[in-house]
Design an enzyme around this catalytic site. Structure first.
Site, PDB file in Angstrom:
ATOM      1  CG  ASP A  52      -2.030  -0.975   1.156  1.00 19.54           C
ATOM      2  OD1 ASP A  52      -2.800  -0.881   0.188  1.00 19.54           O
ATOM      3  OD2 ASP A  52      -2.148  -1.844   2.052  1.00 19.54           O
ATOM      4  CG  ASP A 111      -7.267  -3.338  -0.348  1.00 19.39           C
ATOM      5  OD1 ASP A 111      -7.110  -3.802   0.788  1.00 19.39           O
ATOM      6  OD2 ASP A 111      -6.516  -2.473  -0.861  1.00 19.39           O
TER       7      ASP A 111
END
Ligand code: DX5
Ligand code: ZN
Length: 209
Positions: free
Chosen positions: A31, A172
């Site tokens: 991320d 996600d």
């Protein structure tokens, strides 16, 4: 079900990446936040580029950044299979996708919870993956938004309609053993805190398969 593990909520990244290397997880989800597209900022490239030392797993890179150009160049030099950009960023999305492909990396397009799925239709012919955000992007450990279930169904329908059978659907945010039933129509799930905050990574991964 493929499982991609996010280490965003890890309090010891080298240790947890080494532990994940001993599991059968399919990808490490990276991320990246720039403090512009989302409020938070993640580690700079000078530190992140060292992650290859701790893992042999292929990377699934999620760019939560408003200008992905330099990130695409940097992350394509690692052991990266997917680079995903957001559909909501300014700039020419198709040219960013082309840039990803020019490095021989698979391209993904991410969609936030309040973005209409019609907005990603123009990019579908060029992408390999759709990342459905089941939380607002920006931090780990949030709760799964239940309407994501219908969104995935609609996207699945859309892919059928356009005969785009090779695109995979990834989801996600807030994925755990209680919410995985809402992810059954996906090909892959990203899970972070549920795994890295536990004392048995492999058990948690098994519970998501
Ligand atoms: C949220 C990130 C996610 C998140 C997943 O902005 O894109 O990848 O870290 O973590 P959990 O599973 O804790 O929601
Ligand atoms: Zn992510």
């Amino acid at each position: 079900m493929k499982v991609s593990v996010s280490f965003l909520s890890s309090d010891n990244i080298p240790r947890d990446l080494k532990k994940l290397n001993d599991t059968d997880c399919d990808y490490i989800h990276v991320d990246i936040m720039d403090g512009i597209f989302v409020k938070n900022k993640t580690m700079p490239w000078s530190e992140m580029k060292n992650i290859y030392k701790y893992t042999d797993k292929r990377l699934d890179v999620h760019l939560m950044v408003s200008d992905p150009t330099k990130y695409i160049k940097n992350y394509s030099s690692l052991n990266t299979e997917y680079i995903t950009i957001h559909s909501e960023i300014p700039g020419d999305i198709t040219s960013y996708i082309r840039l990803i492909k020019s490095y021989n990396i698979k391209a993904g397009i991410a969609i936030k919870p309040n973005t209409n799925i019609r907005d990603i239709i123009p990019y579908l012919p060029y992408v390999d993956l759709i990342l459905v955000m089941s939380v607002e992007p920006g931090e780990g450990g949030q709760e799964f938004i239940p309407s994501s279930y219908d969104k995935v169904k609609e996207i699945r329908h859309l892919l059928k309609e356009y005969k785009l059978n090779n695109i995979i659907i990834n989801i996600d945010g807030g994925v755990n053993n209680n919410t995985k039933s809402m992810c059954v129509d996906c090909d892959m799930v990203v899970s972070g805190s549920y795994i890295v905050k536990s004392d048995n990574f492999q058990n948690k991964i098994d519970s998501l398969r």
